[in-house]
Every structure is written in structure tokens, then in C-alpha cells.
Design an enzyme around this catalytic site. Structure first.
Site, PDB file in Angstrom:
ATOM      1  N   PRO A  92       0.789  -1.227   0.000  1.00 39.58           N
ATOM      2  CA  PRO A  92       0.000   0.000   0.000  1.00 39.58           C
ATOM      3  C   PRO A  92       0.824   1.282   0.000  1.00 39.58           C
ATOM      4  O   PRO A  92       1.845   1.380   0.682  1.00 39.58           O
ATOM      5  CB  PRO A  92      -0.818  -0.110   1.298  1.00 39.58           C
ATOM      6  CG  PRO A  92      -0.118  -1.124   2.127  1.00 39.58           C
ATOM      7  CD  PRO A  92       0.517  -2.075   1.160  1.00 39.58           C
ATOM      8  N   ASN A  93       0.346   2.208  -0.809  1.00 36.51           N
ATOM      9  CA  ASN A  93       0.868   3.577  -0.929  1.00 36.51           C
ATOM     10  C   ASN A  93       2.190   3.671  -1.687  1.00 36.51           C
ATOM     11  O   ASN A  93       2.641   4.780  -1.987  1.00 36.51           O
ATOM     12  CB  ASN A  93       1.015   4.243   0.448  1.00 36.51           C
ATOM     13  CG  ASN A  93      -0.315   4.399   1.142  1.00 36.51           C
ATOM     14  OD1 ASN A  93      -1.270   4.876   0.538  1.00 36.51           O
ATOM     15  ND2 ASN A  93      -0.409   3.980   2.388  1.00 36.51           N
TER      16      ASN A  93
ATOM     17  N   ARG B 247       5.757  12.253  -2.654  1.00 37.33           N
ATOM     18  CA  ARG B 247       5.702  12.794  -1.285  1.00 37.33           C
ATOM     19  C   ARG B 247       6.820  12.178  -0.465  1.00 37.33           C
ATOM     20  O   ARG B 247       7.324  11.113  -0.783  1.00 37.33           O
ATOM     21  CB  ARG B 247       4.373  12.435  -0.615  1.00 37.33           C
ATOM     22  CG  ARG B 247       3.153  12.945  -1.304  1.00 37.33           C
ATOM     23  CD  ARG B 247       2.514  14.059  -0.480  1.00 37.33           C
ATOM     24  NE  ARG B 247       1.353  14.614  -1.165  1.00 37.33           N
ATOM     25  CZ  ARG B 247       0.123  14.161  -1.017  1.00 37.33           C
ATOM     26  NH1 ARG B 247      -0.108  13.164  -0.194  1.00 37.33           N
ATOM     27  NH2 ARG B 247      -0.881  14.709  -1.659  1.00 37.33           N
TER      28      ARG B 247
ATOM     29  N   TYR C 146      11.735   8.468   1.595  1.00 34.92           N
ATOM     30  CA  TYR C 146      11.671   7.391   0.603  1.00 34.92           C
ATOM     31  C   TYR C 146      12.453   7.676  -0.680  1.00 34.92           C
ATOM     32  O   TYR C 146      12.516   6.815  -1.555  1.00 34.92           O
ATOM     33  CB  TYR C 146      10.206   7.096   0.257  1.00 34.92           C
ATOM     34  CG  TYR C 146       9.396   6.657   1.461  1.00 34.92           C
ATOM     35  CD1 TYR C 146       9.763   5.527   2.181  1.00 34.92           C
ATOM     36  CD2 TYR C 146       8.295   7.387   1.893  1.00 34.92           C
ATOM     37  CE1 TYR C 146       9.046   5.127   3.294  1.00 34.92           C
ATOM     38  CE2 TYR C 146       7.563   6.988   3.003  1.00 34.92           C
ATOM     39  CZ  TYR C 146       7.947   5.860   3.696  1.00 34.92           C
ATOM     40  OH  TYR C 146       7.241   5.459   4.800  1.00 34.92           O
TER      41      TYR C 146
ATOM     42  N   ASN D 287       8.010  -5.732  -0.682  1.00 33.61           N
ATOM     43  CA  ASN D 287       7.882  -4.561   0.182  1.00 33.61           C
ATOM     44  C   ASN D 287       6.401  -4.434   0.493  1.00 33.61           C
ATOM     45  O   ASN D 287       5.622  -3.931  -0.329  1.00 33.61           O
ATOM     46  CB  ASN D 287       8.411  -3.298  -0.492  1.00 33.61           C
ATOM     47  CG  ASN D 287       8.381  -2.111   0.471  1.00 33.61           C
ATOM     48  OD1 ASN D 287       7.761  -2.173   1.540  1.00 33.61           O
ATOM     49  ND2 ASN D 287       9.049  -1.028   0.118  1.00 33.61           N
TER      50      ASN D 287
ATOM     51  N   ALA E  22       3.070  -0.736   4.929  1.00 27.04           N
ATOM     52  CA  ALA E  22       2.642  -0.761   6.331  1.00 27.04           C
ATOM     53  C   ALA E  22       2.071  -2.120   6.753  1.00 27.04           C
ATOM     54  O   ALA E  22       2.032  -2.422   7.957  1.00 27.04           O
ATOM     55  CB  ALA E  22       1.619   0.345   6.584  1.00 27.04           C
TER      56      ALA E  22
ATOM     57  N   ASP F 279       1.665 -15.742   7.517  1.00 28.62           N
ATOM     58  CA  ASP F 279       1.208 -17.110   7.259  1.00 28.62           C
ATOM     59  C   ASP F 279       1.420 -17.499   5.798  1.00 28.62           C
ATOM     60  O   ASP F 279       1.835 -18.619   5.497  1.00 28.62           O
ATOM     61  CB  ASP F 279      -0.281 -17.258   7.618  1.00 28.62           C
ATOM     62  CG  ASP F 279      -0.522 -17.249   9.119  1.00 28.62           C
ATOM     63  OD1 ASP F 279       0.429 -17.453   9.884  1.00 28.62           O
ATOM     64  OD2 ASP F 279      -1.685 -17.031   9.528  1.00 28.62           O
TER      65      ASP F 279
ATOM     66  N   GLU G   6      12.343  -9.762   2.109  1.00 24.62           N
ATOM     67  CA  GLU G   6      11.677  -8.530   2.574  1.00 24.62           C
ATOM     68  C   GLU G   6      12.522  -7.327   2.143  1.00 24.62           C
ATOM     69  O   GLU G   6      13.750  -7.337   2.314  1.00 24.62           O
ATOM     70  CB  GLU G   6      11.581  -8.581   4.106  1.00 24.62           C
ATOM     71  CG  GLU G   6      10.959  -7.345   4.725  1.00 24.62           C
ATOM     72  CD  GLU G   6      10.993  -7.383   6.256  1.00 24.62           C
ATOM     73  OE1 GLU G   6      11.857  -8.086   6.838  1.00 24.62           O
ATOM     74  OE2 GLU G   6      10.170  -6.702   6.868  1.00 24.62           O
TER      75      GLU G   6
ATOM     76  N   HIS H  50      12.756  -2.911   2.167  1.00 27.71           N
ATOM     77  CA  HIS H  50      12.252  -1.590   2.567  1.00 27.71           C
ATOM     78  C   HIS H  50      13.197  -0.508   2.064  1.00 27.71           C
ATOM     79  O   HIS H  50      14.424  -0.662   2.126  1.00 27.71           O
ATOM     80  CB  HIS H  50      12.129  -1.472   4.090  1.00 27.71           C
ATOM     81  CG  HIS H  50      11.155  -2.441   4.666  1.00 27.71           C
ATOM     82  ND1 HIS H  50       9.793  -2.312   4.485  1.00 27.71           N
ATOM     83  CD2 HIS H  50      11.342  -3.566   5.376  1.00 27.71           C
ATOM     84  CE1 HIS H  50       9.185  -3.328   5.076  1.00 27.71           C
ATOM     85  NE2 HIS H  50      10.102  -4.103   5.619  1.00 27.71           N
TER      86      HIS H  50
ATOM     87  N   SER I 279      13.252   2.615   3.438  1.00 24.80           N
ATOM     88  CA  SER I 279      13.775   3.204   4.676  1.00 24.80           C
ATOM     89  C   SER I 279      14.233   2.079   5.601  1.00 24.80           C
ATOM     90  O   SER I 279      14.097   0.897   5.262  1.00 24.80           O
ATOM     91  CB  SER I 279      12.682   4.038   5.352  1.00 24.80           C
ATOM     92  OG  SER I 279      11.626   3.200   5.784  1.00 24.80           O
TER      93      SER I 279
ATOM     94  N   ARG J 265      12.990   4.098  12.842  1.00 22.95           N
ATOM     95  CA  ARG J 265      11.851   5.026  12.786  1.00 22.95           C
ATOM     96  C   ARG J 265      10.942   4.811  14.003  1.00 22.95           C
ATOM     97  O   ARG J 265      11.409   4.362  15.035  1.00 22.95           O
ATOM     98  CB  ARG J 265      11.122   4.848  11.449  1.00 22.95           C
ATOM     99  CG  ARG J 265      12.044   5.148  10.247  1.00 22.95           C
ATOM    100  CD  ARG J 265      11.355   4.934   8.929  1.00 22.95           C
ATOM    101  NE  ARG J 265      10.196   5.837   8.782  1.00 22.95           N
ATOM    102  CZ  ARG J 265       9.282   5.709   7.828  1.00 22.95           C
ATOM    103  NH1 ARG J 265       9.395   4.730   6.933  1.00 22.95           N
ATOM    104  NH2 ARG J 265       8.271   6.556   7.762  1.00 22.95           N
TER     105      ARG J 265
ATOM    106  N   ARG K  57       6.946   0.691  13.875  1.00 23.77           N
ATOM    107  CA  ARG K  57       7.525   0.086  12.662  1.00 23.77           C
ATOM    108  C   ARG K  57       8.615  -0.940  13.005  1.00 23.77           C
ATOM    109  O   ARG K  57       9.203  -1.540  12.101  1.00 23.77           O
ATOM    110  CB  ARG K  57       8.116   1.164  11.746  1.00 23.77           C
ATOM    111  CG  ARG K  57       7.099   2.120  11.187  1.00 23.77           C
ATOM    112  CD  ARG K  57       7.732   3.091  10.196  1.00 23.77           C
ATOM    113  NE  ARG K  57       6.921   4.278  10.074  1.00 23.77           N
ATOM    114  CZ  ARG K  57       5.872   4.402   9.237  1.00 23.77           C
ATOM    115  NH1 ARG K  57       5.545   3.414   8.444  1.00 23.77           N
ATOM    116  NH2 ARG K  57       5.167   5.521   9.194  1.00 23.77           N
TER     117      ARG K  57
HETATM  118  O1  CA2 Z   1      10.572   1.881   3.901  1.00 24.61           O
HETATM  119  C1  CA2 Z   1       9.726   1.201   3.327  1.00 24.61           C
HETATM  120  O2  CA2 Z   1       9.903   0.724   2.211  1.00 24.61           O
HETATM  121  C2  CA2 Z   1       8.362   0.971   3.982  1.00 24.61           C
HETATM  122  O3  CA2 Z   1       7.929  -0.346   3.656  1.00 24.61           O
HETATM  123  C3  CA2 Z   1       7.425   2.015   3.397  1.00 24.61           C
HETATM  124  C4  CA2 Z   1       6.042   1.970   4.035  1.00 24.61           C
HETATM  125  C5  CA2 Z   1       6.151   2.044   5.557  1.00 24.61           C
HETATM  126  O4  CA2 Z   1       4.867   1.889   6.126  1.00 24.61           O
HETATM  127  C6  CA2 Z   1       7.065   0.971   6.115  1.00 24.61           C
HETATM  128  O5  CA2 Z   1       7.167   1.153   7.515  1.00 24.61           O
HETATM  129  C7  CA2 Z   1       8.447   1.071   5.501  1.00 24.61           C
HETATM  130  C8  CA2 Z   1       5.205   3.159   3.574  1.00 24.61           C
HETATM  131  C9  CA2 Z   1       5.086   3.302   2.101  1.00 24.61           C
HETATM  132  C10 CA2 Z   1       4.374   4.575   1.821  1.00 24.61           C
HETATM  133  O6  CA2 Z   1       4.940   5.148   0.684  1.00 24.61           O
HETATM  134  C11 CA2 Z   1       4.744   6.472   0.473  1.00 24.61           C
HETATM  135  C12 CA2 Z   1       5.345   6.973  -0.646  1.00 24.61           C
HETATM  136  C13 CA2 Z   1       5.208   8.309  -0.915  1.00 24.61           C
HETATM  137  C14 CA2 Z   1       4.469   9.122  -0.092  1.00 24.61           C
HETATM  138  C15 CA2 Z   1       3.887   8.601   1.026  1.00 24.61           C
HETATM  139  C16 CA2 Z   1       4.015   7.266   1.307  1.00 24.61           C
END
Ligand code: CA2
Length: 156
Positions: free
Chosen positions: A23-24, A31, A36, A88, A91, A101, A112, A114, A116, A121, A125
Site C-alpha cells: 500500500p501507498n 511525497r 523514501y 515490500n 505498512a 502465514d 523482505e 524496505h 527506509s 523510525r 515500525r
Molecule cells: O521503507 C519502506 O519501504 C516501507 O515499507 C514504506 C512503508 C512504511 O509503512 C514501512 O514502515 C516502511 C510506507 C510506504 C508509503 O509510501 C509512500 C510513498 C510516498 C508518499 C507517502 C508514502
């Protein structure tokens, strides 16, 4: 005597790696570049395709905002002929026992990934359900995390 037909493809079959984004992550590059980076998901896909070609692999990149879709893709990956999965889960990493599972249930290695480093953080997380089942974790390197994860998949 007639010449024998050419092989269907002169290229030896290359192992396929599935890259799943949760997601996202479709918003990457728009953003929060301080966390990121500036690369979009398309940029990361291009980076992976270039490195995969050097490694003799093929990648297929997908993104979904839906937990169930990620679960379906994980469950189908072996049947679709993939050799490994880079995941990835966004969240869902920190909340989804269903993903834990599924990773345990499938026969394929899941790495896995990421952008970040979640361990540096917010406290919420620090827990990774994905990490409890993943064969390996690469994090904190921005877009390069995916490339390093692909190299680890190649070495498996
Ligand atoms: O660092 C990562 O790759 C994460 O998987 C990114 C997730 C975060 O919830 C994990 O803790 C770490 C969030 C991805 C959201 O991506 C965005 C991209 C641009 C603007 C806002 C959010």
C-alpha cells in the site's frame, strides 16, 4: 534431409523473480522524498530490469493497495513459475499476520525489502511480521534496497 527446426527461443530460459509492492508505494516520488527518495516505482522497476538482465534473471513488478491481492499473488507465485519473491509490504509489514502465514505457506523464498530502515523510525515500525518468515531482509538503502535484494535472490 530437411534441416531441423530452430529452437523455440535461442535465449536460455531465465529465472523469473516476482517483485510485490504494497500500500501507498504507488505514490513514491511524489511525497516524503526525505524518507523514501525521489525514485518512482517505475524508476525502481527500470533499475531492477537492468540489473536482472545482467544477472540472467527476469523481473515482474506489481503493486497493490489491497492485502488480499498481495496474498493471492504470493499464493500463485510458485504456480506462475517464479523462483523467488521480493516483497515490500509497506505498512502491512507491521500488521499482517496473514502475510506472515502466506510467506510460511508457500514454497518460494521471499526477501523482505524496505526503502527506509523501519528499525530507525517510530516504535510501531520495529515489529515486522514479514521479517519473521522472510528468507532475508534488505532495508534502508532507498531504491538500492531492491537491487541488493535481487542480487540476494540471484544467489539463492
Ligand atoms: O521503507 C519502506 O519501504 C516501507 O515499507 C514504506 C512503508 C512504511 O509503512 C514501512 O514502515 C516502511 C510506507 C510506504 C508509503 O509510501 C509512500 C510513498 C510516498 C508518499 C507517502 C508514502
Amino acid at each position: 534431409m530437411p534441416a531441423s527446426p530452430p529452437p523455440a527461443s535461442s535465449e536460455p530460459s531465465r529465472r523469473r523473480i516476482l517483485v510485490l509492492n504494497g500500500p501507498n508505494l504507488n505514490l513514491l516520488g511524489q511525497r516524503e522524498p526525505d524518507i523514501y527518495g525521489h525514485a518512482t516505482l517505475a524508476d525502481i522497476g527500470a533499475l531492477l530490469e537492468a540489473r536482472a538482465s545482467e544477472l540472467g534473471l527476469r523481473v515482474e513488478c506489481r503493486q497493490s493497495n489491497h492485502e488480499g491481492v498481495l496474498l493471492d499473488w504470493l499464493q500463485q507465485a510458485a504456480g506462475e513459475g517464479f523462483a523467488a519473491v521480493l516483497l515490500n509490504a509497506g505498512a502491512y509489514t507491521h500488521s499482517s499476520i496473514a502475510l506472515l502465514d502466506a510467506i510460511r505457506a508457500i514454497a518460494l523464498p521471499v526477501i523482505e525489502v524496505h526503502l527506509s530502515d523501519p528499525s530507525q523510525r517510530e516504535e510501531f515500525r520495529h515489529l515486522s511480521y514479514v521479517g519473521m518468515a522472510a528468507a532475508d531482509t534488505v532495508q534502508g538503502l532507498g531504491a538500492q534496497s531492491y537491487v541488493v535484494a535481487l542480487e540476494r535472490a540471484a544467489a539463492l
